[in-house]
Design a protein around this motif. Sequence first.
Motif, PDB file in Angstrom:
ATOM      1  N   UNK A  69       0.967  -1.235  -0.080  1.00 36.92           N
ATOM      2  CA  UNK A  69      -0.101   0.373  -0.110  1.00 36.92           C
ATOM      3  C   UNK A  69       0.410   1.086  -0.095  1.00 36.92           C
ATOM      4  N   UNK A  70       0.150   2.245  -0.288  1.00 35.10           N
ATOM      5  CA  UNK A  70       0.885   3.489  -0.656  1.00 35.10           C
ATOM      6  C   UNK A  70       1.026   4.058   0.786  1.00 35.10           C
ATOM      7  N   UNK A  71       2.425   4.446   1.283  1.00 33.53           N
ATOM      8  CA  UNK A  71       2.128   4.234   3.531  1.00 33.53           C
ATOM      9  C   UNK A  71       3.504   5.578   3.230  1.00 33.53           C
ATOM     10  N   UNK A  72       3.065   6.436   4.722  1.00 39.73           N
ATOM     11  CA  UNK A  72       4.043   7.308   5.053  1.00 39.73           C
ATOM     12  C   UNK A  72       4.654   6.714   6.583  1.00 39.73           C
ATOM     13  N   UNK A  73       5.398   5.929   6.659  1.00 41.07           N
ATOM     14  CA  UNK A  73       6.334   5.336   7.672  1.00 41.07           C
ATOM     15  C   UNK A  73       6.683   6.330   9.322  1.00 41.07           C
ATOM     16  N   UNK A  74       5.622   6.655   9.753  1.00 41.61           N
ATOM     17  CA  UNK A  74       6.460   7.459  11.055  1.00 41.61           C
ATOM     18  C   UNK A  74       6.454   6.411  12.434  1.00 41.61           C
ATOM     19  N   UNK A  75       7.780   7.371  12.988  1.00 42.08           N
ATOM     20  CA  UNK A  75       7.047   7.193  14.303  1.00 42.08           C
ATOM     21  C   UNK A  75       5.755   7.569  15.439  1.00 42.08           C
ATOM     22  N   UNK A  76       5.464   7.742  16.903  1.00 35.60           N
ATOM     23  CA  UNK A  76       5.038   7.999  17.589  1.00 35.60           C
ATOM     24  C   UNK A  76       3.837   9.732  17.449  1.00 35.60           C
ATOM     25  N   UNK A  77       3.870  10.080  15.927  1.00 36.82           N
ATOM     26  CA  UNK A  77       2.966  10.688  15.320  1.00 36.82           C
ATOM     27  C   UNK A  77       1.438  10.351  15.695  1.00 36.82           C
ATOM     28  N   UNK A  78       0.486  10.555  16.963  1.00 34.86           N
ATOM     29  CA  UNK A  78      -0.673   9.662  17.338  1.00 34.86           C
ATOM     30  C   UNK A  78      -1.678  10.211  16.797  1.00 34.86           C
ATOM     31  N   UNK A  79      -2.272   9.133  15.782  1.00 36.37           N
ATOM     32  CA  UNK A  79      -3.585   9.384  15.144  1.00 36.37           C
ATOM     33  C   UNK A  79      -5.041  10.200  16.172  1.00 36.37           C
ATOM     34  N   UNK A  80      -4.792  10.341  16.877  1.00 36.55           N
ATOM     35  CA  UNK A  80      -5.853  10.750  18.019  1.00 36.55           C
ATOM     36  C   UNK A  80      -5.455  12.167  17.980  1.00 36.55           C
ATOM     37  N   UNK A  81      -4.517  12.626  18.562  1.00 33.08           N
ATOM     38  CA  UNK A  81      -4.819  13.516  19.654  1.00 33.08           C
ATOM     39  C   UNK A  81      -3.735  14.601  18.326  1.00 33.08           C
ATOM     40  N   UNK A  82      -2.918  14.098  18.022  1.00 35.29           N
ATOM     41  CA  UNK A  82      -1.798  14.865  17.604  1.00 35.29           C
ATOM     42  C   UNK A  82      -2.395  15.280  15.818  1.00 35.29           C
ATOM     43  N   UNK A  83      -2.855  14.788  15.256  1.00 35.20           N
ATOM     44  CA  UNK A  83      -3.652  14.506  13.964  1.00 35.20           C
ATOM     45  C   UNK A  83      -4.767  15.505  13.976  1.00 35.20           C
ATOM     46  N   UNK A  84      -5.753  15.428  14.785  1.00 32.38           N
ATOM     47  CA  UNK A  84      -6.754  16.289  15.339  1.00 32.38           C
ATOM     48  C   UNK A  84      -6.074  17.883  15.098  1.00 32.38           C
ATOM     49  N   UNK A  85      -5.162  18.065  16.005  1.00 32.92           N
ATOM     50  CA  UNK A  85      -4.601  19.234  16.700  1.00 32.92           C
ATOM     51  C   UNK A  85      -3.856  19.663  14.754  1.00 32.92           C
ATOM     52  N   UNK A  86      -3.414  18.961  14.072  1.00 32.89           N
ATOM     53  CA  UNK A  86      -3.010  19.352  12.782  1.00 32.89           C
ATOM     54  C   UNK A  86      -4.298  19.813  12.143  1.00 32.89           C
ATOM     55  N   UNK A  87      -5.340  18.875  12.159  1.00 36.64           N
ATOM     56  CA  UNK A  87      -6.824  19.564  11.401  1.00 36.64           C
ATOM     57  C   UNK A  87      -7.070  20.969  11.669  1.00 36.64           C
ATOM     58  N   UNK A  88      -6.759  20.520  13.331  1.00 39.33           N
ATOM     59  CA  UNK A  88      -7.185  22.003  14.142  1.00 39.33           C
ATOM     60  C   UNK A  88      -6.281  23.520  12.692  1.00 39.33           C
ATOM     61  N   UNK A  89      -5.126  22.911  13.121  1.00 32.94           N
ATOM     62  CA  UNK A  89      -4.631  23.856  12.161  1.00 32.94           C
ATOM     63  C   UNK A  89      -4.406  24.398  10.713  1.00 32.94           C
ATOM     64  N   UNK A  90      -4.559  23.361  10.623  1.00 34.61           N
ATOM     65  CA  UNK A  90      -4.685  23.729   8.847  1.00 34.61           C
ATOM     66  C   UNK A  90      -5.462  23.921   8.423  1.00 34.61           C
ATOM     67  N   UNK A  91      -6.336  23.705   9.162  1.00 32.80           N
ATOM     68  CA  UNK A  91      -8.426  24.313   8.119  1.00 32.80           C
ATOM     69  C   UNK A  91      -8.550  25.221   8.989  1.00 32.80           C
ATOM     70  N   UNK A  92      -8.227  25.165  10.311  1.00 30.49           N
ATOM     71  CA  UNK A  92      -8.380  27.031  10.924  1.00 30.49           C
ATOM     72  C   UNK A  92      -9.619  26.581  11.809  1.00 30.49           C
ATOM     73  N   UNK A  93     -10.376  25.093  12.073  1.00 29.23           N
ATOM     74  CA  UNK A  93     -11.526  25.031  13.117  1.00 29.23           C
ATOM     75  C   UNK A  93     -10.524  24.704  14.424  1.00 29.23           C
ATOM     76  N   UNK A  94     -11.353  24.927  15.081  1.00 29.14           N
ATOM     77  CA  UNK A  94     -10.518  24.416  16.876  1.00 29.14           C
ATOM     78  C   UNK A  94     -10.397  23.449  17.038  1.00 29.14           C
ATOM     79  N   UNK A  95      -9.666  22.538  17.924  1.00 27.24           N
ATOM     80  CA  UNK A  95      -8.523  21.121  18.157  1.00 27.24           C
ATOM     81  C   UNK A  95     -10.305  20.915  18.470  1.00 27.24           C
ATOM     82  N   UNK A  96     -11.100  21.077  19.722  1.00 26.53           N
ATOM     83  CA  UNK A  96     -12.877  20.605  19.889  1.00 26.53           C
ATOM     84  C   UNK A  96     -13.296  19.934  19.199  1.00 26.53           C
TER      85      UNK A  96
END
Length: 149
Positions: free
Chosen positions: A30-57
């Motif tokens: 599969x097409x993969x990006x290999x990362x370590x410790x970049x949590x898919x719940x909290x860290x990725x929601x934080x990224x989405x908030x920063x990238x899209x301009x919404x709040x973390x909540x």
Amino acid sequence: MPLCDYFSAADDQAAVAVLQTPGGPGQADLDVVFLKSIDPVVAIAQLEAILTGCSYEEARVRPRSGQLLSEPDEDGAAFVVALTASLTTALASASQDDLVRCAEPWSTTDELRQIGISVEDTTGVLQALAGLAQRANAAGRQLYCWWAP
């Protein structure tokens, strides 16, 4: 450090099927990006908030945000987490300037500071995730994370 391999798959069933492949999505062709410790719940929601301009909540309650598609067993086996379509779209459409602009605030979140990731490393992670999202969008696929202890 847990392995957090971000990958694209046609659907949830195909994503969960990687659990049957020793070594996860990288061994499943599969097409993969290999990362370590970049949590898919909290860290990725934080990224989405920063990238899209919404709040973390707001990012945390979007459909599929941090949704477990498989449960880890008591042995701590790998599991699969879905990512949101809105994050995939935002990453796929982000310009290089957008990624650079988001790298600094994302790198200063508690989750990324705890693993000691620099702004430069964060920029590289964002570029890799944006490329994955672009390829996923072009192929009609969705993004997931394979988490393995």
